[in-house]
Design a protein around this motif. Structure first.
Motif, short mmCIF file in Angstrom:
data_model
loop_
_atom_site.label_atom_id
_atom_site.label_comp_id
_atom_site.label_asym_id
_atom_site.label_seq_id
_atom_site.Cartn_x
_atom_site.Cartn_y
_atom_site.Cartn_z
N SER C 306 1.05 -1.32 0.18
CA SER C 306 -0.07 0.31 0.12
C SER C 306 0.92 1.22 0.02
O SER C 306 0.16 2.64 0.16
N LEU C 360 -4.03 -1.96 2.59
CA LEU C 360 -4.16 -0.89 1.74
C LEU C 360 -5.76 -1.43 1.50
O LEU C 360 -6.41 -0.24 1.22
N ALA C 364 -6.01 3.19 2.42
CA ALA C 364 -6.19 4.25 0.64
C ALA C 364 -6.54 5.27 1.52
O ALA C 364 -8.07 4.83 1.21
N GLN C 393 -9.26 -6.59 -1.59
CA GLN C 393 -8.42 -7.15 -0.24
C GLN C 393 -7.91 -8.75 -0.39
O GLN C 393 -7.21 -9.64 -0.16
#
Lengths: 445, 445, 445
Positions: C306, C360, C364, C393
Motif C-alpha cells: 500500500s 491497503l 488507501a 483485498q
C-alpha cells in the motif's frame, strides 16, 4: 524551471537518501569490528536500533524543529542555492533559533518535495546520531542509549541543523552581520559530523573509560577490536554511501556541480587514507590498516562541508590535512586527554568536521554558491579574497563547540543521575551481550 | 541534444561510478574470504588501500595518459557512440600510443563532463588494479604491492586503455586498416579484465606459489580460504556493482540501450554460475559454491565487452561458455601451468576477459554502435556478417597479451630485484598480518 | 508523454531493479547468520544459487507466463497507473489465468521497456523464491532445493503474479465484479511476500522440524544462529534495497509519488522495529535484536502493498501493527503450530504480507491510483469510503492462501516422493556443508 528537471531532482534526492541510509550499515560494521566479541551484539544493536528510534523521534518532533519555518525546501529548485536563497527569507521561527511545523508530516502528507526533504534530513540526522555509539561502546546501558536516541533526533541535532540549514541565525550571519554568505556547510562537516563527534566526546567523558584502558601505573592498555576485516568493510561501505551524502546535497540532479562534488569526495578521502598510512608507516613502521580507514573517513568528513565550492586540487589538500590530523588526534584524545574512544569517532567526526568547516572558509574558490543564504555573488574563502567568510566558518564551528558539547554533556550528566548511563563492572567484565541484550553474537555450533 | 538529457547522463555516469567503486568491497570480500585468517588483514588491506593509492596515481598521471588527447568524452552526448565517434578524430597523442594533458585535473577543474569521466575512469582503473591482489595474496610484501599500485594506476592500465578508449591505435584499427569498427570493448573485457588478469598471472609467476601448494612429490595441496560465506557475499556485491560497470558505460542514461545491457549482464552471469555448478556437480558430485561464484564472475567478465551489442540469447550463450571455461581454466592454471592463484583471478579475469573480447567479434548483431570509433554502420560480428570485426577483436586481445603480460612480468622482475616482492618464509609461515601489517584480523576477546 | 520522461523512467526502473537484486545479499546474510556454522555454506549457497537458477527459469518460462499477454508494460508511461490501465485491457491469456509469449526474450530482444520489465520482474521473482530457503534451512537436500528453484521461477510465482500484475482475474475483480479497483498490490505484499511466505510454510511443514527443535517432553529447543551480527547486517541491507523494491514499482521516476513511497517505506519499517523491540523488551525484559530485525522486516513487508496509497501517519500505524504481529506470529508458528522456521520467514513474509494486502483495503486515502486496473477514480480503502476495495483485498489474500499454499504443499510432497527433500539424520547431525556441499564455511587456518 522545467518540469522534467524537478522530476530528475526528486529522483536524485531520493537515491542519495537511500545511499545515506546505507551508511548506517557502514557505521555498524566499523564500530562492531572495532569492539570486542562479547559486546558485538550490543554495538551492532545500537547501530541498527538508532535508525528506527531516531526516525520515529525525528518524524514526531525533530523535522518540525529543523525545517518547520522553512518554505524554501519544497521547491526542489534547479540547484540548492535556489532553495537556500528562499530559505533565508523565512528563517527559524523564534529569532532564528528553531522551526515550528510539519510535525509528524500531518500537513501536506503527500507533497513530494516536503517528503523528499524529510527523508533526506532523517538520514542525515541518523548519521549524526550514530556517531556516539562508537565512542561510547562497550559500557553504555541500552536503556540510557535509547533515551539518548530520542534526545538527539528530537532536539539536539534539529536545533543546530536549523541554525545552518533551516534558515536560522548562523545561516543569517551574512545578511545580518556581513560575514560572507553566513556559515556555509554544504553537506554537514559541522552540522552532522561536529555535532556527532562532540556529542560522542561528551558522552565518552561522562561515561568514563572502559575497564583496563587507563591503568593505575599510567600506561594505556590496547583493547583491539574483534574483527578488523569487518572494520575495513564498513569503511568501504561508508565511502560508497558518502557519494550520496555529498553529491545529494545539491538537492538537484540537474545541477552539474554534482560532478565536482563526487570527484572532490573521492579525492579527499583517498588523500586522507594515503596520508594517514604514510604517516603511520614512517613513524610506527607498519602500514596500519585501521589508521588507513580513519584517514579515509577523516578525508570524507573534512571535504563534506566544502565539496561543492573547492577545486579538486584543494580537495586533495583538505584530505591530506585531514589524514595528518586524524592520526594525531586519535593519539591526543587517548594519551593527553585520556578519553577512551574505542573507534576514534571524536577524531574522525569531531576534529575533521571542525577542519572541514574551516576549510571552506579558506579554499572556496568563487565558482559556486551565488545567492547562497541570500547573499549575492559566489562563496569565496580567505585565499580567494573573502576573509569574512572564514570568520563565518569560525563562528559556526565555535557555536557548535559552545552549544552542542555543553548541552550534550549536561544531558549525559542528567541521564546518569536519573537512570544511570553505565553498566555495572560485572556486566562490563562479562560483556554486555548476555545481560544487556540477552543474546550472544557467535554462539558455538 | 537537449539540456535535460545532458543532466540525466551526468546523473547516470555518476551513479554508475558509485556502483563500480562499491565493487572494491566485493573484491575485498571475495579475496579475503578465499585466503587464510593469518593473512586476512593483509588481503583486506591491499583491497582497501589500492583504492586511495590508485586514485592518487591516476589523478596525478594515469588519467592524463589515458584521456589527455581525447576531446570527445566531455560532451556526454546522447549515447556513447557519439562520444567515441568524436574521440577517434583526436586519437592518442603520440602515434595513438598515449594521451597528454589533464594532469591532476588542473585544467578545467570544474568542467562537469571531464570530472565525471575522471571519476568513471578512476573506478575502472581501480577494478583492474585490484585483480592481482587476489592472485598474489598470502605472500606479497606490502611495500612491493604499494609500488605496484602506483605503476598500474599511473602507467600500465592507462596505456592499454588509451589504445582502446582514448582514441589510440586499437580504436583506430577500423578507420586505418578497415578492420570493422576497430577493437571494440564496451565496458572492459580486455581493457579492464584481461589487463588485470594478465598482470595477476605475471605477478603470480614471478612471486611463485605459496609454501605447501605444490609439493615435492608432485601433488597439489588444497589451501582453503578461511571464510567461504565471505566469498559468496563478495560475489553478490560484485554482481550488484557490475550493473553500474556495464550499463554505465553508455555514458548516457538517455540511451535506451541501458536496458539491453542490464539484462544481458544479468543473464550472462546467471548462465555462467548455472553452467559452472552443473559442470562441477556432474563431475565432482558436489555443487561447489566457490565454483558457482567463479562461474557467475566469469559470466560477468565475459559479457562486459559485448553487453550492448548482443541479444539476450547470445548473452546466455556467452555466459554458458564462460562458466565452462572458468571451471577448466582454474584447474589448468593450477595443475598444468602450476601457477598458484589463491582466488582464481587469472581464470576469471584473464581467460573470461579474453573470451569476452572475442565474443563481441562473434555475436554483435548489428543493432547498435553506428559510428563507433568513426566507422559508419552498426557493429557486426562474424556470425552477423563482418569477419573483419572478429579480426579486430583478435588483434585487441593479442596486443593485450603481448603488451600487458610482458611489461607486467618485467616490472615484477625489476621490483623483485630492487626491493623484493616476497615475504620471508618465516613471515609466510606465521602469516603476514603480525609482521607486515602489525595487526591481527580476529584477536581473541 | 515527453521523451525525456521515458528516459528517466527507464533509468529509474533499472536502478530500482539493481537495488532489489542487492536484496539477495541481505537475505543471504540474514538467513546464514540465523543458522548454524555447520550449515553456513549450504544456507549461503541456496541464497546465492537461487539467483542464477531462478533467473534462468524465469527467462525461459516464468516471464512469459507472467507477462506474455500484457501489452501495457512496455509503454513505461508517466506513472504505473497508465501501464496498469492499459494492462487490464489485455488480461491473462486463458480466462485471465496466465500469459503466453515473450519466452526466452526471443521476440523484440532489444525493446528497452520489455527488457526493463523483465529485469524488474526477475528480481521480484527472485525475492519470493529466496524466502523459503530460510524457513527450510539446515535440513533441505540441495538437489531438491534446485528443483524447487525451477518450479518457483517457472510456474508458481508467475501464475499468481499474472493474476495481479499481468492483467489476470484478480486485477479484473474491479471491472468484472465491481470490487473497487480489483486486487491492488503496489509492490508485492501478496504477490511476492505472501507467496514466498506460504511456500515457505508448506515446505517447512513437509520437511518437518530440525532434529532437537521439538523434544519428546514437549519442550522447544532454542537453536541459535551462529552469527547474530551477520543477521543484523543483512537486515540493514534489505532495508536499503527495499527502497528500490517499493519506490521502483511506480515504473516511473517521473511520478512524484516516489517520495510518498520512500517515506512510507522508511516510516513503516522503523515503526515495526520500534514496536517489536518495545514488545519484547517489556515482556521478556531484553531488547532482543533479532526481534528488532524481524519487526523492521515485518514493517517493510506490510507497507509494500500500500506504500503509494496511504499517508505517512497510516504507514506508521501499518508498521506498528506489523511489529506486534511479527512478535506474536513467530511464537505462534513455533509453539502452537509447532512448525520449525529457523529465520521467522513465515511470520515476516507470510503473516505481514497478508496484513499488508489487507491494510491497503483499509487505509488507501483516495489520493492515488486513478484508473488503476481500468477502474475510474482513485483507490480508496474501507476507512476512506470504499468497503468493496477491502473485499477485493480479502479475495486476493484468500486466493493466495488457497492457491499458493496447497500447490506448494503438493509440490513438496511430490518431490519428497520422487527425489527426497530431506537430508539423512547423519548428514543433519554433522552439518550439510561437508556432505551436501563439499565445503566447510570456516576451515581452520
Amino acid at each position: 524551471m522545467a518540469e522534467h528537471d524537478v522530476a530528475l531532482n526528486l529522483v536524485w534526492v531520493l537515491l542519495a537518501a537511500f545511499l545515506v541510509m546505507f551508511m548506517q550499515l557502514g557505521f555498524a560494521l566499523v564500530e562492531t569490528g572495532s569492539t570486542r566479541a562479547k559486546n558485538a551484539v550490543n554495538t551492532m544493536a545500537m547501530n541498527m536500533f538508532i535508525y528506527p528510534l531516531g526516525v520515529m523521534g525525528f518524524w514526531l518532533a525533530g523535522y518540525g524543529l529543523l525545517a518547520g519555518g522553512h518554505p524554501g525546501w519544497p521547491s526542489l529548485g534547479p540547484q540548492a542555492t535556489a532553495a537556500r536563497e528562499i530559505g533565508i527569507q523565512a528563517g527559524g521561527h523564534l529569532y532564528g533559533l528553531f522551526g515550528w511545523g510539519r510535525f509528524a508530516l500531518l500537513s501536506a502528507p503527500h507533497d513530494p518535495a516536503n517528503l523528499a526533504m524529510f527523508l533526506f534530513s532523517a538520514v542525515f540526522m541518523d548519521t549524526a546520531a550514530t556517531v556516539p555509539t562508537g565512542a561510547m561502546a562497550e559500557r553504555w546501558r541500552f536503556a540510557s542509549f535509547a533515551v539518548y536516541g530520542l534526545f538527539m533526533s528530537m532536539l539536539l541535532y534539529p536545533l543546530y541543523a536549523n541554525w545552518v540549514w533551516g534558515g536560522g541565525w548562523l545561516a543569517a550571519l551574512g545578511v545580518n552581520w556581513g560575514l560572507g554568505h553566513g556559515h556555509v556547510d554544504f553537506a554537514g562537516s559541522s552540522v552532522v559530523h561536529m555535532t556527532g563527534g562532540l556529542t560522542a566526546l561528551a558522552g565518552a567523558i561522562v561515561l568514563g573509560p572502559r575497564a583496563g584502558k587507563f591503568r593505575r601505573d599510567g600506561t594505556v592498555g590496547a583493547i583491539p577490536g574483534h574483527n578488523l576485516p569487518m572494520t575495513v568493510v564498513g569503511t568501504l561501505v561508508l565511502a560508497f554511501g558518502w557519494f550520496g551524502f555529498n553529491a545529494g546535497s545539491t538537492l538537484a540532479g540537474a545541477d552539474p556541480r554534482i560532478a565536482t562534488i563526487a570527484v572532490n569526495t573521492m579525492l579527499a578521502s583517498c588523500a586522507g587514507a594515503f596520508t594517514a598510512v604514510i604517516a603511520v608507516w614512517t613513524t610506527l613502521h607498519k602500514p596500519d590498516v585501521a589508521m588507513a580507514c580513519n584517514g579515509l573517513l577523516g578525508g570524507l568528513v573534512a571535504i563534506t562541508g566544502s565539496c561543492a565550492f573547492v577545486s579538486p586540487a584543494a580537495a586533495v589538500l583538505i584530505g591530506v590535512v585531514a589524514g595528518l590530523l586524524v592520526v594525531r588526534a586519535v593519539r591526543w584524545i587517548e594519551l593527553r586527554f585520556r578519553v577512551d574512544d574505542p573507534v576514534g569517532a571524536v577524531a574522525v567526526h569531531g576534529v575533521c568536521g571542525c577542519w572541514g568547516a574551516l576549510a571552506l572558509g579558506l579554499f572556496a574558490d568563487g565558482t559556486y554558491g551565488a545567492g547562497w543564504n541570500g547573499v549575492a555573488g559566489p562563496v569565496r574563502g580567505l585565499l580567494f579574497g573573502d576573509p569574512r567568510q572564514f570568520v563565518a566558518q569560525l563562528v559556526g564551528a565555535a557555536s557548535n563547540l559552545l552549544f552542542v558539547f555543553p548541552v550534550a554533556f549536561g544531558f549525559f550528566k542528567l541521564t546518569d543521575r536519573l537512570i544511570g548511563n553505565r553498566v555495572s563492572s560485572e556486566v562490563e567484565q562479562s560483556g554486555l551481550d548476555p545481560s544487556e541484550m540477552g543474546s550472544e553474537a557467535y554462539p558455538p555450533g
